[in-house]
Structures are given as structure tokens and as C-alpha cells.
Write an enzyme that holds these catalytic residues in place. Structure first.
Site, PDB file in Angstrom:
ATOM      1  N   ASP A 167     -29.674 110.689  -8.874  1.00 48.41           N
ATOM      2  CA  ASP A 167     -30.043 109.489  -8.212  1.00 48.41           C
ATOM      3  C   ASP A 167     -31.231 108.886  -8.869  1.00 48.41           C
TER       4      ASP A 167
ATOM      5  N   CYS B 261      -7.042 101.991  -4.691  1.00 44.87           N
ATOM      6  CA  CYS B 261      -7.367 100.980  -3.503  1.00 44.87           C
ATOM      7  C   CYS B 261      -6.203  99.962  -3.137  1.00 44.87           C
TER       8      CYS B 261
ATOM      9  N   CYS C 151     -17.912  94.367   5.598  1.00 49.51           N
ATOM     10  CA  CYS C 151     -19.260  94.290   5.051  1.00 49.51           C
ATOM     11  C   CYS C 151     -19.828  92.795   5.887  1.00 49.51           C
TER      12      CYS C 151
ATOM     13  N   CYS D  25     -19.010 100.161   4.757  1.00 47.95           N
ATOM     14  CA  CYS D  25     -17.764  99.979   3.821  1.00 47.95           C
ATOM     15  C   CYS D  25     -17.196 101.547   3.398  1.00 47.95           C
TER      16      CYS D  25
ATOM     17  N   CYS E 223     -13.142 102.755   5.034  1.00 49.44           N
ATOM     18  CA  CYS E 223     -12.065 103.087   3.866  1.00 49.44           C
ATOM     19  C   CYS E 223     -11.077 104.170   4.335  1.00 49.44           C
TER      20      CYS E 223
HETATM   21  C1  B12 Z   1     -29.272 100.891  -7.299  1.00 52.81           C
HETATM   22  C2  B12 Z   1     -28.534 101.873  -6.469  1.00 52.81           C
HETATM   23  C3  B12 Z   1     -28.170 101.323  -5.125  1.00 52.81           C
HETATM   24  C4  B12 Z   1     -28.657  99.933  -5.026  1.00 52.81           C
HETATM   25  C5  B12 Z   1     -27.650  98.882  -5.410  1.00 52.81           C
HETATM   26  C6  B12 Z   1     -26.006  99.136  -5.255  1.00 52.81           C
HETATM   27  C7  B12 Z   1     -25.166  99.084  -6.534  1.00 52.81           C
HETATM   28  N1  B12 Z   1     -23.878  99.216  -6.324  1.00 52.81           N
HETATM   29  O1  B12 Z   1     -25.560  99.425  -7.617  1.00 52.81           O
HETATM   30  C8  B12 Z   1     -28.487 100.061  -3.181  1.00 52.81           C
HETATM   31  C9  B12 Z   1     -29.850 100.169  -2.616  1.00 52.81           C
HETATM   32  C10 B12 Z   1     -27.817  98.512  -2.707  1.00 52.81           C
HETATM   33  C11 B12 Z   1     -27.698 101.207  -2.994  1.00 52.81           C
HETATM   34  C12 B12 Z   1     -26.862 101.239  -1.839  1.00 52.81           C
HETATM   35  C13 B12 Z   1     -25.769 102.536  -1.725  1.00 52.81           C
HETATM   36  N2  B12 Z   1     -26.000 103.344  -2.379  1.00 52.81           N
HETATM   37 CO1  B12 Z   1     -26.833 103.764  -4.050  1.00 52.81          CO
HETATM   38  N3  B12 Z   1     -27.567 103.935  -5.830  1.00 52.81           N
HETATM   39  C14 B12 Z   1     -28.259 103.097  -6.749  1.00 52.81           C
HETATM   40  C15 B12 Z   1     -28.474 103.691  -8.243  1.00 52.81           C
HETATM   41  C16 B12 Z   1     -29.871 104.432  -7.834  1.00 52.81           C
HETATM   42  C17 B12 Z   1     -27.989 102.951  -9.575  1.00 52.81           C
HETATM   43  C18 B12 Z   1     -26.645 102.288  -9.240  1.00 52.81           C
HETATM   44  C19 B12 Z   1     -26.547 101.370 -10.537  1.00 52.81           C
HETATM   45  O2  B12 Z   1     -26.473 101.799 -11.655  1.00 52.81           O
HETATM   46  N4  B12 Z   1     -26.145 100.344 -10.199  1.00 52.81           N
HETATM   47  C20 B12 Z   1     -25.824  99.386 -11.414  1.00 52.81           C
HETATM   48  C21 B12 Z   1     -24.372  98.856 -11.061  1.00 52.81           C
HETATM   49  C22 B12 Z   1     -24.167  97.729 -11.952  1.00 52.81           C
HETATM   50  O3  B12 Z   1     -23.852 100.042 -11.342  1.00 52.81           O
HETATM   51  P1  B12 Z   1     -22.776 100.908 -10.311  1.00 52.81           P
HETATM   52  O4  B12 Z   1     -22.767 100.136  -8.952  1.00 52.81           O
HETATM   53  O5  B12 Z   1     -23.086 102.372 -10.524  1.00 52.81           O
HETATM   54  O6  B12 Z   1     -21.410 100.346 -11.073  1.00 52.81           O
HETATM   55  C23 B12 Z   1     -20.993 100.979 -12.150  1.00 52.81           C
HETATM   56  C24 B12 Z   1     -19.790 101.616 -12.288  1.00 52.81           C
HETATM   57  O7  B12 Z   1     -19.094 101.710 -10.958  1.00 52.81           O
HETATM   58  C25 B12 Z   1     -19.041 100.902 -13.122  1.00 52.81           C
HETATM   59  N5  B12 Z   1     -17.746 100.396 -12.766  1.00 52.81           N
HETATM   60  C26 B12 Z   1     -17.622  99.258 -12.205  1.00 52.81           C
HETATM   61  N6  B12 Z   1     -16.348  98.850 -11.922  1.00 52.81           N
HETATM   62  C27 B12 Z   1     -15.636  99.532 -12.905  1.00 52.81           C
HETATM   63  C28 B12 Z   1     -14.243  99.579 -13.369  1.00 52.81           C
HETATM   64  C29 B12 Z   1     -14.037 100.214 -14.003  1.00 52.81           C
HETATM   65  C30 B12 Z   1     -12.357 100.423 -14.450  1.00 52.81           C
HETATM   66  C31 B12 Z   1     -14.900 101.484 -14.373  1.00 52.81           C
HETATM   67  C32 B12 Z   1     -14.513 102.562 -15.334  1.00 52.81           C
HETATM   68  C33 B12 Z   1     -16.121 101.424 -14.244  1.00 52.81           C
HETATM   69  C34 B12 Z   1     -16.498 100.559 -13.303  1.00 52.81           C
HETATM   70  O8  B12 Z   1     -19.627  99.758 -13.975  1.00 52.81           O
HETATM   71  C35 B12 Z   1     -20.874  99.723 -13.119  1.00 52.81           C
HETATM   72  C36 B12 Z   1     -21.719  99.698 -14.241  1.00 52.81           C
HETATM   73  O9  B12 Z   1     -21.317 100.582 -15.260  1.00 52.81           O
HETATM   74  C37 B12 Z   1     -27.435 105.083  -7.976  1.00 52.81           C
HETATM   75  C38 B12 Z   1     -27.869 106.258  -8.826  1.00 52.81           C
HETATM   76  C39 B12 Z   1     -27.541 106.387 -10.033  1.00 52.81           C
HETATM   77  N7  B12 Z   1     -28.654 106.801 -11.013  1.00 52.81           N
HETATM   78  O10 B12 Z   1     -26.533 105.882 -10.548  1.00 52.81           O
HETATM   79  C40 B12 Z   1     -27.276 105.274  -6.366  1.00 52.81           C
HETATM   80  C41 B12 Z   1     -25.656 105.646  -5.680  1.00 52.81           C
HETATM   81  C42 B12 Z   1     -24.878 104.709  -6.410  1.00 52.81           C
HETATM   82  N8  B12 Z   1     -25.919 105.178  -4.608  1.00 52.81           N
HETATM   83  C43 B12 Z   1     -25.203 106.129  -3.732  1.00 52.81           C
HETATM   84  C44 B12 Z   1     -25.170 105.919  -2.476  1.00 52.81           C
HETATM   85  C45 B12 Z   1     -24.564 107.097  -1.510  1.00 52.81           C
HETATM   86  C46 B12 Z   1     -25.238 104.646  -1.720  1.00 52.81           C
HETATM   87  C47 B12 Z   1     -25.010 104.115  -0.407  1.00 52.81           C
HETATM   88  C48 B12 Z   1     -23.396 104.682   0.234  1.00 52.81           C
HETATM   89  C49 B12 Z   1     -26.250 104.588   0.619  1.00 52.81           C
HETATM   90  C50 B12 Z   1     -26.079 104.064   1.993  1.00 52.81           C
HETATM   91  N9  B12 Z   1     -25.154 104.761   2.906  1.00 52.81           N
HETATM   92  O11 B12 Z   1     -26.846 103.215   2.619  1.00 52.81           O
HETATM   93  C51 B12 Z   1     -24.996 102.564  -0.435  1.00 52.81           C
HETATM   94  C52 B12 Z   1     -23.546 102.070  -0.834  1.00 52.81           C
HETATM   95  C53 B12 Z   1     -23.774 100.589  -1.084  1.00 52.81           C
HETATM   96  C54 B12 Z   1     -22.399 100.263  -2.085  1.00 52.81           C
HETATM   97  N10 B12 Z   1     -21.308  99.807  -1.522  1.00 52.81           N
HETATM   98  O12 B12 Z   1     -22.388 100.254  -3.468  1.00 52.81           O
HETATM   99  C55 B12 Z   1     -24.444 107.082  -4.537  1.00 52.81           C
HETATM  100  C56 B12 Z   1     -23.059 106.808  -4.681  1.00 52.81           C
HETATM  101  C57 B12 Z   1     -22.176 108.093  -4.387  1.00 52.81           C
HETATM  102  C58 B12 Z   1     -20.636 107.722  -4.515  1.00 52.81           C
HETATM  103  N11 B12 Z   1     -19.663 108.559  -3.979  1.00 52.81           N
HETATM  104  O13 B12 Z   1     -20.165 106.690  -5.069  1.00 52.81           O
HETATM  105  C59 B12 Z   1     -25.501 107.320  -5.655  1.00 52.81           C
HETATM  106  C60 B12 Z   1     -24.612 107.547  -7.174  1.00 52.81           C
HETATM  107  C61 B12 Z   1     -26.530 108.151  -5.593  1.00 52.81           C
HETATM  108  C62 B12 Z   1     -26.231 109.486  -5.725  1.00 52.81           C
HETATM  109  N12 B12 Z   1     -26.752 110.225  -6.842  1.00 52.81           N
HETATM  110  O14 B12 Z   1     -25.411 110.205  -5.026  1.00 52.81           O
HETATM  111  N13 B12 Z   1     -27.664 102.105  -3.981  1.00 52.81           N
HETATM  112  S1  SF4 Z   2     -11.640 100.229   1.956  1.00 53.45           S
HETATM  113 FE1  SF4 Z   2     -11.532 101.862   0.531  1.00 53.45          FE
HETATM  114  S2  SF4 Z   2      -9.480 101.839  -0.337  1.00 53.45           S
HETATM  115 FE2  SF4 Z   2      -9.841 100.072   0.725  1.00 53.45          FE
HETATM  116  S3  SF4 Z   2     -10.457  98.456  -0.987  1.00 53.45           S
HETATM  117 FE3  SF4 Z   2     -12.192  99.471  -0.004  1.00 53.45          FE
HETATM  118  S4  SF4 Z   2     -12.814 100.991  -1.163  1.00 53.45           S
HETATM  119 FE4  SF4 Z   2     -10.686 100.535  -1.767  1.00 53.45          FE
HETATM  120  S1  SF4 Z   3     -23.341  99.423   2.596  1.00 55.33           S
HETATM  121 FE1  SF4 Z   3     -21.174  98.509   2.109  1.00 55.33          FE
HETATM  122  S2  SF4 Z   3     -20.906  97.439   3.994  1.00 55.33           S
HETATM  123 FE2  SF4 Z   3     -22.933  98.247   4.046  1.00 55.33          FE
HETATM  124  S3  SF4 Z   3     -23.827  96.069   3.453  1.00 55.33           S
HETATM  125 FE3  SF4 Z   3     -23.939  97.593   1.591  1.00 55.33          FE
HETATM  126  S4  SF4 Z   3     -21.967  96.638   0.621  1.00 55.33           S
HETATM  127 FE4  SF4 Z   3     -22.031  96.065   2.730  1.00 55.33          FE
END
Ligand code: B12
Ligand code: SF4
Ligand code: SF4
Length: 319
Positions: free
Chosen positions: A131, A186, A196, A243, A247
Site C-alpha cells: 500500500d 465487466c 457511486c 462500488c 459488484c
Molecule cells: C491512492 C490510493 C487510493 C486513493 C485514490 C484511488 C485510486 N483509484 O487511485 C483513494 C483514497 C480514493 C483510495 C480508495 C480506495 N482504495 Co486505495 N489505494 C491507493 C494507492 C495508495 C495508490 C493507487 C494509485 O497508484 N493510484 C493512481 C492511479 C492512476 O492508479 P490505479 O488506480 O492503481 O490504476 C492503475 C491501474 O489500475 C491501471 N489501469 C487502469 N486501467 C487499466 C486498464 C488496463 C487494460 C490495464 C492493463 C491497466 C489499467 O492503470 C492505472 C495506472 O497505471 C494504492 C496502493 C498502491 N501503492 O498501489 C491503494 C489501493 C489501490 N487501494 C485499495 C483499496 C482497498 C481502496 C478502497 C477499496 C478502500 C475503501 N474501501 O475505502 C477504495 C476504493 C476506491 C476505488 N474505487 O478505487 C487497494 C485495492 C485492492 C484491489 N483489490 O484492487 C490498494 C491496492 C491498497 C492495497 N495494497 O491493498 N485509494
Molecule cells: S460492478 Fe463490478 S462487474 Fe460491474 S462494471 Fe463495476 S467492477 Fe465491473
Molecule cells: S469507494 Fe467507490 S463507490 Fe465509494 S465513493 Fe469511492 S469510487 Fe465511489
């Protein structure tokens, strides 16, 4: 079996024995496509006030900047789906925070895995992350074959859903690599986008972090939650699971069997009134080993006030 295959099998077997649910391995390389996605995300300000996301850009997209000579990125995922639920009148807390702080629990397992690798394989270099390090954990998980990135941004595993933590171990050891998970299940579903409450889920799997309830309730430090968010939090006090709860792939979630994730009783049982009356001292007593400590007592009290304001102005939104 050649040595590379033996080492790979040893690591995967040890990971499961240590309590990880799945382990996948990808060849370490620079993440060119992800660098573009990350850069766009930052340029659009979708990280809000999470300034730490602007730091270490080069490290985030290149594992060899974290471990010199990196050859393999091992991704380990751990289920946290609980069998217990909070009481109905409790302010909502994300399931990931029910038990002992996962950072500590998983870090211990990573340290042990590296020790075992050193004992059984030899003088390797490796670092484990969970993380808080500049690692694109979801990307590596997808590249290691563990699942796809859903429209809600989460890594989803076909057998178990998305309630998994992701940990990463970067090492200079050459291993056998898994195929990336190229499918996306999906389909035409849009449940997460529709559900959301703050419209934080944008097209193409992009999450507007600055609009996510998780960001407002955990990451926003010393700041008020913007007034335009009033009435939208659906009683979430710490994080948000909406979200993921909607799912369809999470129908396959099975309760975890990690003793350290046993829910802290106060998380399941305290009512809104009891949370509001909690002293800073008691918060420290109950939650010093919990991921909730990140929001601090002050943050939790701010969140409760925000939910309370909302409640009196929009009584129809609440049960
Ligand atoms: C910053 C962060 C947040 C922020 C920003 C969210 C975000 N989406 O970035 C906030 C505080 C909002 C947040 C919320 C949550 N988070 Co968070 N967060 C992080 C953190 C520290 C960094 C994420 C990051 O780099 N973001 C920048 C964006 C650009 O990157 P990304 O979202 O990871 O997306 C990348 C890939 O998905 C990829 N990608 C996107 N589209 C596509 C398509 C293809 C084809 C491919 C190949 C790749 C790809 O590209 C993006 C950039 O490379 C990570 C830990 C880590 N070091 O990775 C945890 C992490 C992502 N979080 C996690 C969790 C559990 C959550 C929450 C569920 C917590 C909660 N219940 O409140 C929510 C979910 C929100 C959501 N819907 O994403 C888990 C996810 C586990 C999982 N199964 O995915 C992580 C991995 C922490 C962990 N070690 O377990 N989080
Ligand atoms: S609810 Fe789950 S299966 Fe449906 S679009 Fe979102 S991530 Fe994909
Ligand atoms: S965790 Fe998912 S449903 Fe909740 S506010 Fe963030 S993106 Fe929306």
C-alpha cells in the site's frame, strides 16, 4: 524441474503457507503505458490533496528504481472479506479496516517470505511493499495474472471478487512468469458507476480520487469536507465499499480465515451516539493497532459531524 521452476514453486508454496491467498509473478520492467495513465491522472488533479501521489514518479513506474537489478515482481493477494457485519445503527466502516491494521499483518508475512527465500534459495535481494510505497500494485497484480481491473478501478479475481489486499515483492531473482490477465469480465455491467454516490467513477477505469468518499473520510487531513458533498455519503464514516458491494463478482467472496483480521468489537457494535461520545483517549485505546488510526480521532469526529449535518438536513436519506 529446473532451478528456476523449483524456486518459483517454492515461493508460491511458501506464500500460501504464510496465509496469502494467491501469488502471481511478472517480469520486472518499466511500465510505459501505466506511466501515461498515471501522468494524466495527476495532471487532471484526480489525486486531490494526496500530494504523496506526486512524489517518486520514476520509482512508481520502474521497479528497478526500488530494487537495483530487479528481475521479478511477485504479487500476493490476501482476502479480507469478513463473515461479520456491523450493527445496523453503526456509522459505516470499510470492511478492510475491521481487524488489525493490514499494513502490519502483511508486512510481517512479507518479511518472513524474504527470509525463507534467503534461507532456501540463497543470497537474493528483495523488498516487500504493501500500500504505502510508490508501486502500482493493481497494475502488477493484473500483469501477474491475478485478475482484471474493473470499471470501479479495483483488481477483481474471477474466483473470489475484489475484497483483497495487494502486496508486492520485488526481487533480483529470475523466476518463471505468469501470463497477464488479459480478459475483462465487466462486460456491459455499470452497477458500480450507477451506485457511486459522488460520481467518482469516470470512464475507462479511471477513479477521481478527489471525489471518492474514501478520500474524504480518510485522506483529507485538517480540512473540512466540501459542502457540495452533503447528503451523499450514505452514512460512510471511514472509507466506502459501495462500488464493491454492488459488484456481481463479489457474490463469490468467501470469508477470510486470518485470525489477525478478526473484527475489533467496537467496530461492529458502537452506535453513532457512542462514536460521537468517544474520547481521544478511548479512540487510541481501541484503535491504535487498527487502520482506522490513519484518520485520527479528529478526522473521525469531523466525519461524524458531517454525517450528522447531512442527516438533519436530509432526514429522508436515512433509516
Ligand atoms: C491512492 C490510493 C487510493 C486513493 C485514490 C484511488 C485510486 N483509484 O487511485 C483513494 C483514497 C480514493 C483510495 C480508495 C480506495 N482504495 Co486505495 N489505494 C491507493 C494507492 C495508495 C495508490 C493507487 C494509485 O497508484 N493510484 C493512481 C492511479 C492512476 O492508479 P490505479 O488506480 O492503481 O490504476 C492503475 C491501474 O489500475 C491501471 N489501469 C487502469 N486501467 C487499466 C486498464 C488496463 C487494460 C490495464 C492493463 C491497466 C489499467 O492503470 C492505472 C495506472 O497505471 C494504492 C496502493 C498502491 N501503492 O498501489 C491503494 C489501493 C489501490 N487501494 C485499495 C483499496 C482497498 C481502496 C478502497 C477499496 C478502500 C475503501 N474501501 O475505502 C477504495 C476504493 C476506491 C476505488 N474505487 O478505487 C487497494 C485495492 C485492492 C484491489 N483489490 O484492487 C490498494 C491496492 C491498497 C492495497 N495494497 O491493498 N485509494
Ligand atoms: S460492478 Fe463490478 S462487474 Fe460491474 S462494471 Fe463495476 S467492477 Fe465491473
Ligand atoms: S469507494 Fe467507490 S463507490 Fe465509494 S465513493 Fe469511492 S469510487 Fe465511489
Amino acid at each position: 524441474m529446473n532451478l528456476k521452476q523449483q524456486n518459483t514453486a517454492f515461493i508460491k508454496k511458501s506464500a500460501l503457507a504464510l496465509g496469502f491467498d494467491l501469488c502471481g509473478i511478472a517480469r520486472a520492467h518499466k511500465l510505459e503505458e501505466d506511466a501515461i495513465r498515471l501522468e494524466q491522472w495527476l495532471n487532471k488533479g484526480l489525486h486531490g490533496s494526496m500530494q504523496y501521489m506526486e512524489n517518486y514518479f520514476e520509482l512508481r513506474i520502474d521497479p528497478s528504481r526500488l530494487v537495483p537489478g530487479a528481475r521479478s515482481v511477485i504479487t500476493l493477494i490476501k482476502n479480507y472479506y469478513p463473515s461479520e457485519q456491523q450493527k445496523k445503527d453503526s456509522p459505516k466502516i470499510s470492511k478492510y479496516a475491521f481487524g488489525k491494521d493490514y499494513h502490519e499483518v502483511i508486512r510481517n508475512k512479507l518479511t518472513r517470505l524474504i527470509e525463507l527465500m534467503k534461507i532456501n534459495i540463497g543470497e537474493i535481494h528483495g523488498r516487500g511493499f504493501v500500500d504505502s510505497a510508490p508501486v502500482l500494485e493493481r497494475t502488477w497484480a493484473q500483469r501477474s495474472g491475478l485478475g482484471w481491473i474493473g470499471k470501479n478501478g479495483n483488481l477483481i479475481n474471477k474466483q473470489g471478487g475484489s475484497f483483497y489486499f495487494i502486496a508486492t515483492l520485488i526481487t533480483d531473482l529470475e523466476l518463471e512468469y505468469d501470463d497477464p490477465f488479459v480478459k475483462d469480465y465487466c462486460g456491459t455491467c455499470t452497477r458500480c458507476i450507477d451506485a457511486c454516490p459522488t460520481d467518482a467513477i469516470l470512464p475507462d477505469k479511471v477513479i477521481d480520487g478527489s471525489k471518492c468518499i474514501s478520500y474524504f473520510t480518510i485522506e483529507l487531513k485538517e480540512m473540512l469536507i466540501p459542502a457540495e458533498m452533503k447528503g451523499k455519503f450514505e452514512n460512510w464514516m471511514f472509507g466506502c465499499d459501495i462500488c464493491q458491494d454492488v459488484c456481481p463478482w463479489n457474490r463469490f467472496s468467501k470469508p477470510h480465515n486470518e485470525v489477525e483480521f478478526t473484527p475489533i468489537p467496537e467496530i461492529l457494535n458502537l452506535s453513532t451516539k457512542e462514536w460521537e461520545a468517544m474520547t481521544q483517549e478511548n479512540f487510541k485505546k481501541f484503535f491504535s493497532n487498527s487502520a482506522m488510526s490513519r484518520a485520527k480521532w479528529k478526522g473521525i469526529q469531523r466525519n461524524l459531524k458531517f454525517l450528522q449535518q447531512t442527516q438533519s438536513e436530509h432526514p429522508a436519506d436515512f433509516e
